[in-house]
Design a protein around this motif. Structure first.
Motif, PDB file in Angstrom:
ATOM      1  N   GLY A  22       0.776  -1.227   0.000  1.00 42.27           N
ATOM      2  CA  GLY A  22       0.000   0.000   0.000  1.00 42.27           C
ATOM      3  C   GLY A  22       0.810   1.281   0.000  1.00 42.27           C
ATOM      4  O   GLY A  22       0.239   2.356   0.078  1.00 42.27           O
ATOM      5  N   SER A  23       2.139   1.187  -0.082  1.00 42.94           N
ATOM      6  CA  SER A  23       2.924   2.422  -0.138  1.00 42.94           C
ATOM      7  C   SER A  23       2.647   3.137  -1.454  1.00 42.94           C
ATOM      8  O   SER A  23       2.288   2.521  -2.449  1.00 42.94           O
ATOM      9  CB  SER A  23       4.420   2.125   0.029  1.00 42.94           C
ATOM     10  N   THR A  24       2.798   4.452  -1.454  1.00 43.61           N
ATOM     11  CA  THR A  24       2.456   5.239  -2.623  1.00 43.61           C
ATOM     12  C   THR A  24       3.660   5.990  -3.156  1.00 43.61           C
ATOM     13  O   THR A  24       4.596   6.297  -2.422  1.00 43.61           O
ATOM     14  CB  THR A  24       1.351   6.259  -2.311  1.00 43.61           C
ATOM     15  N   ALA A  25       3.615   6.266  -4.446  1.00 47.83           N
ATOM     16  CA  ALA A  25       4.625   7.090  -5.108  1.00 47.83           C
ATOM     17  C   ALA A  25       3.902   8.287  -5.688  1.00 47.83           C
ATOM     18  O   ALA A  25       2.874   8.151  -6.339  1.00 47.83           O
ATOM     19  CB  ALA A  25       5.319   6.299  -6.215  1.00 47.83           C
ATOM     20  N   ASP A  26       4.408   9.469  -5.420  1.00 48.19           N
ATOM     21  CA  ASP A  26       3.783  10.680  -5.932  1.00 48.19           C
ATOM     22  C   ASP A  26       3.985  10.795  -7.429  1.00 48.19           C
ATOM     23  O   ASP A  26       4.916  10.239  -7.995  1.00 48.19           O
ATOM     24  CB  ASP A  26       4.359  11.915  -5.243  1.00 48.19           C
ATOM     25  N   GLY A  27       3.107  11.527  -8.047  1.00 47.31           N
ATOM     26  CA  GLY A  27       3.170  11.696  -9.494  1.00 47.31           C
ATOM     27  C   GLY A  27       2.351  10.625 -10.185  1.00 47.31           C
ATOM     28  O   GLY A  27       1.851   9.692  -9.563  1.00 47.31           O
ATOM     29  N   GLY A  28       2.213  10.749 -11.460  1.00 49.65           N
ATOM     30  CA  GLY A  28       1.401   9.815 -12.221  1.00 49.65           C
ATOM     31  C   GLY A  28       2.129   8.574 -12.677  1.00 49.65           C
ATOM     32  O   GLY A  28       1.530   7.687 -13.263  1.00 49.65           O
ATOM     33  N   THR A  29       3.423   8.486 -12.385  1.00 49.52           N
ATOM     34  CA  THR A  29       4.186   7.322 -12.834  1.00 49.52           C
ATOM     35  C   THR A  29       4.915   6.684 -11.664  1.00 49.52           C
ATOM     36  O   THR A  29       5.237   7.338 -10.675  1.00 49.52           O
ATOM     37  CB  THR A  29       5.230   7.714 -13.897  1.00 49.52           C
TER      38      THR A  29
END
Length: 67
Positions: A22-29
């Motif tokens: 469930g960790s997230t990466a900012d931005g659309g990619t």
């Protein structure tokens, strides 16, 4: 005829989310260290930590339900 012009609303910043932790990466990619797979017609991303932990299952093309 006077028409009020409105610019389309800008979409909110999208986040790429790891399908395992469930960790997230900012931005659309996704960052280049993340991997993705297509399961049931849906693209799923794995963060670098999860992909390292399950690399043998990924390379063996096991369904994620198995690991």
């Amino acid at each position: 005829m006077d028409e009020e012009r409105r610019e389309p609303a800008k979409p909110a910043a999208e986040h790429v989310t790891c399908a395992r932790c469930g960790s997230t990466a900012d931005g659309g990619t996704a960052p280049p260290t993340w991997v993705f797979s297509v399961e049931n017609g849906r693209r799923q991303y794995l963060c670098d930590a999860c992909s390292r932990a399950h690399i043998r299952s990924i390379e063996g093309r096991l369904d994620s339900a198995w690991w």
